[in-house]
Scaffold this active site. Structure first.
Site, short mmCIF file in Angstrom:
data_model
loop_
_atom_site.label_atom_id
_atom_site.label_comp_id
_atom_site.label_asym_id
_atom_site.label_seq_id
_atom_site.Cartn_x
_atom_site.Cartn_y
_atom_site.Cartn_z
N TYR A 137 0.90 -1.22 0.06
CA TYR A 137 0.06 0.05 -0.12
C TYR A 137 0.76 1.20 -0.06
CZ TYR A 137 -4.43 -2.29 0.58
OH TYR A 137 -5.66 -3.17 0.26
N ASP A 193 9.63 -7.19 -4.76
CA ASP A 193 8.87 -7.56 -3.65
C ASP A 193 9.21 -9.07 -3.75
OD1 ASP A 193 5.98 -6.51 -2.34
OD2 ASP A 193 6.36 -8.72 -2.33
N THR A 231 5.44 -4.24 9.17
CA THR A 231 6.16 -4.51 10.33
C THR A 231 5.01 -4.89 11.14
OG1 THR A 231 5.95 -2.07 10.68
CG2 THR A 231 8.12 -2.96 10.26
N ARG A 267 2.85 8.95 5.73
CA ARG A 267 1.67 9.81 6.71
C ARG A 267 0.43 9.64 5.86
NH1 ARG A 267 4.59 14.82 8.16
NH2 ARG A 267 4.07 14.68 10.48
N LYS A 324 6.14 9.58 13.95
CA LYS A 324 5.21 8.92 13.37
C LYS A 324 4.50 8.14 14.40
CE LYS A 324 3.27 5.92 10.65
NZ LYS A 324 2.55 6.16 9.27
N HIS A 368 -15.85 24.14 20.81
CA HIS A 368 -14.77 24.84 21.53
C HIS A 368 -13.59 24.83 20.65
CE1 HIS A 368 -11.71 25.61 24.33
NE2 HIS A 368 -12.64 25.99 25.26
N GLY A 411 -9.53 -0.30 13.65
CA GLY A 411 -8.77 -1.16 12.79
C GLY A 411 -7.55 -0.61 11.97
N CYS A 468 -2.54 0.42 10.90
CA CYS A 468 -1.39 1.67 11.64
C CYS A 468 -2.05 2.03 13.06
CB CYS A 468 -1.73 2.83 10.73
SG CYS A 468 -1.53 2.34 9.00
N LYS A 495 -12.59 0.51 7.56
CA LYS A 495 -13.01 2.16 7.72
C LYS A 495 -13.89 2.49 6.26
CE LYS A 495 -9.32 4.91 6.15
NZ LYS A 495 -8.43 6.18 6.53
N ARG A 530 -8.36 -5.91 6.60
CA ARG A 530 -7.16 -6.24 7.76
C ARG A 530 -7.21 -5.48 8.96
NH1 ARG A 530 -1.68 -4.13 5.41
NH2 ARG A 530 -2.84 -2.42 5.16
N1 SAJ Z 1 -11.70 5.55 13.86
C1 SAJ Z 1 -12.69 5.77 14.65
N2 SAJ Z 1 -13.00 7.11 14.99
C2 SAJ Z 1 -12.55 8.11 14.20
C3 SAJ Z 1 -11.45 7.82 13.21
C4 SAJ Z 1 -11.21 6.59 12.90
O1 SAJ Z 1 -13.09 4.88 15.18
O2 SAJ Z 1 -12.87 9.21 14.43
C5 SAJ Z 1 -11.27 4.25 13.05
C6 SAJ Z 1 -11.51 4.00 11.93
O3 SAJ Z 1 -12.78 3.35 11.67
C7 SAJ Z 1 -10.42 2.83 11.43
C8 SAJ Z 1 -9.42 3.12 12.38
O4 SAJ Z 1 -9.87 4.11 13.51
O5 SAJ Z 1 -10.82 1.55 12.10
C9 SAJ Z 1 -8.17 3.91 11.77
O6 SAJ Z 1 -8.54 4.80 10.82
P1 SAJ Z 1 -7.75 6.22 10.56
O7 SAJ Z 1 -8.86 6.88 9.28
O8 SAJ Z 1 -7.87 7.04 11.80
O9 SAJ Z 1 -6.36 5.71 10.25
P2 SAJ Z 1 -5.74 4.75 9.21
O10 SAJ Z 1 -5.12 3.98 9.97
O11 SAJ Z 1 -6.56 4.58 7.84
O12 SAJ Z 1 -4.32 5.81 8.60
C10 SAJ Z 1 -3.48 6.28 9.81
C11 SAJ Z 1 -3.31 8.04 9.44
N3 SAJ Z 1 -2.89 8.61 10.28
C12 SAJ Z 1 -3.53 9.63 11.09
O13 SAJ Z 1 -4.12 10.15 10.72
C13 SAJ Z 1 -2.58 10.41 12.22
C14 SAJ Z 1 -2.54 8.17 8.27
O14 SAJ Z 1 -2.13 9.36 7.95
C15 SAJ Z 1 -1.08 7.19 8.45
O15 SAJ Z 1 -0.26 7.25 7.27
C16 SAJ Z 1 -1.63 5.66 8.67
O16 SAJ Z 1 -2.44 5.84 9.83
C17 SAJ Z 1 -0.30 5.06 8.89
O17 SAJ Z 1 0.13 4.16 7.90
O18 SAJ Z 1 0.40 4.87 9.91
#
Ligand code: SAJ
Length: 442
Positions: free
Chosen positions: A13, A33, A85, A163, A215, A253, A266, A269, A326, A333
């Site tokens: 990804y 790969d 990882t 990121r 990170k 606020h 999930g 990350c 999401k 995954r």
């Molecule tokens: N989730 C909630 N409530 C929220 C936001 C998310 O329950 O308000 C859940 C989502 O449904 C999902 C999980 O959290 O299951 C993670 O989703 P996400 O959209 O917060 O994040 P990822 O894992 O898709 O991507 C994150 C991002 N990090 C941040 O926003 C700080 C992305 O920028 C990173 O590059 C990525 O992790 C990574 O590879 O580390």
């Protein structure tokens, strides 16, 4: 520094979009790969992963001749490591009763070792994989120095975290700020020169361990914020408050930004990265540990809510909408939605799941419907687990015509209560017992 050719190890990804983006910016890229299926698929011009816009960029990169793929690295000006990882499935450690997972760094080790025979003076090596603090200095550097070249003087070495947000990868790759952590300032500068090929966001130079920590801090901050939202949802239910409304009001606020509750956290990350802190410093991370626990507990909480709404789960037929981790992604995954389905089944419910982004994922132990109609046709209740746009657009009256179910449970605030009540459904929402009170009154 000039980069004519780079070698990207790991075409998942992150690695594949990064490789393709470098290639479409005029740099020769060898994508490597270890999985022969990935290499063969790409050689045929096909993709093994889904990400909006990726197909076009990869096709363009391959057609230009700038992107080639192989199972072996070659000599290059720069090497990028973008391998997974994950955790060890069967290894845990414990600190004061807090049991935690351990990172499996074997892919980083293997990729670094694969570079050693091709490493030359003046090369740049960048680790992008999310890793525990000090990985660049303590794990990657010694392996590369087996080449007899010295990091920082003979070759440059950096940590630069990806990121990007799944679903937005290609745009964020270019637009997001890039943090480049070098083992020396010269290394950070070399990393800066490389990413300047396509990054339009700010490129910030720092040291390698700071970049690693940045990170992990980003994703841990988000995890803790979601944990508090999930705890607020539980509190709101206790006090008869609609948590979604309460969060909206609290966020008025100027210095508050509470994220959303849901069925859990999930992906690969946010549910993973905080453990890298816990693993490396369990004595310093009780908050991070407990936030992880709250989010891991959330699927169980959702199942209890579904059971209450249905008056027990045994024999109940449930249409589960969404399995992705999401909204609007196809990635299943570490998906809390999948865990909810498993838990419901363990409690005796019969679940049919509909995942529009991966209808044929063939998940073990999950009965997947080929379409929405099939999931709905014999259901007693409809459970919304992912806020896919396709689901938020559903017309309750249209759904009512396709199912005998008259109970809906929304875990992601994807639906309007009134519209479902009007269509004859009982409406339940996570973090909002007010809906039930309204139902009872109406
Ligand atoms: N989730 C909630 N409530 C929220 C936001 C998310 O329950 O308000 C859940 C989502 O449904 C999902 C999980 O959290 O299951 C993670 O989703 P996400 O959209 O917060 O994040 P990822 O894992 O898709 O991507 C994150 C991002 N990090 C941040 O926003 C700080 C992305 O920028 C990173 O590059 C990525 O992790 C990574 O590879 O580390």
């Amino acid at each position: 520094m000039n980069f004519n050719k780079i070698c990207v190890l790991g075409l998942g990804y992150i690695g594949l979009p990064t490789a393709a983006t470098f290639a479409t910016h005029g740099i020769k890229v060898l994508g490597v790969d270890v999985n022969p299926l990935v290499v063969e698929t790409l050689k045929r011009g096909e993709l093994h992963i889904h990400e909006p816009g990726l197909r076009e960029v990869v096709e363009q990169a391959l057609a230009s001749g700038n992107l080639t793929v192989s199972s072996q690295p070659e000599e290059a000006d720069a090497f990028l490591i973008a391998v997974p990882t994950p955790f060890h499935e069967d290894q845990f450690a414990e600190y004061e009763g807090r049991r935690y997972k351990l990172a499996d760094m074997s892919a980083v080790v293997a990729a670094t070792e694969a570079i050693v025979p091709y490493l030359r003076k003046g090369n740049l090596v960048v680790l992008e994989s999310t890793s525990p603090p000090r990985t660049t200095l303590d794990l990657v550097r010694p392996i590369l120095e087996r080449s007899t070249l010295k990091a920082g003087s003979d070759f440059f070495l950096c940590y630069s975290p990806e990121r990007v947000l799944p679903g937005q990868i290609l745009r964020e790759l270019v637009e997001n700020a890039r943090v480049i952590g070098g083992v020396t300032p010269e290394s950070a500068r070399a990393g800066h020169d490389l990413y300047a090929a396509f990054v339009k966001g700010q490129i910030v130079e720092t040291d390698a361990t700071t970049a690693e920590m940045v990170k992990l801090m980003e994703n841990t901050y988000r995890d803790v914020n979601i944990a508090i939202a999930n705890e607020f949802a539980r509190l709101a239910e206790k006090f008869g408050v609609d948590v979604w409304d309460a969060i909206r009001l609290a966020n008025l606020h100027p210095r508050v930004n509470i994220l959303n509750p849901g069925p859990g956290v999930g992906g690969h990350c946010i549910s993973v990265d905080p453990w890298f802190f816990v693993e490396t410093a369990p004595e310093l991370t009780p908050l991070i540990y407990h936030a992880r626990k709250v989010n891991d507990e959330q699927p169980h909480f959702v199942v209890r809510r579904v059971s209450e709404a249905l008056g027990g789960l045994s024999g109940k037929r449930i249409a589960a909408l969404g399995l992705a981790y999401k909204a609007d992604v196809d990635d299943l995954r570490e998906s809390p939605a999948v865990e909810v389905v498993h838990l419901l089944q363990q409690e005796g419910a019969q679940v049919k799941a509909w995942e529009p982004f991966k209808p044929h994922a063939g998940l073990k132990g999950v009965d997947m419907s080929p379409n929405l109609e099939d999931a709905l046709k014999d259901a007693d209740a409809i459970l919304l687990l992912v806020r896919h746009t396709e689901f938020t657009r559903l017309d309750p009256a249209d759904v009512a015509a396709k199912t005998p179910a008259r109970i809906v449970i929304d875990t992601v605030n994807g639906w309007h209560r009134e519209a479902w009540l009007k269509a004859g459904f009982q409406f339940h929402r996570l973090g909002d017992t007010k809906s039930q009170i309204v139902n009872r009154q109406s």
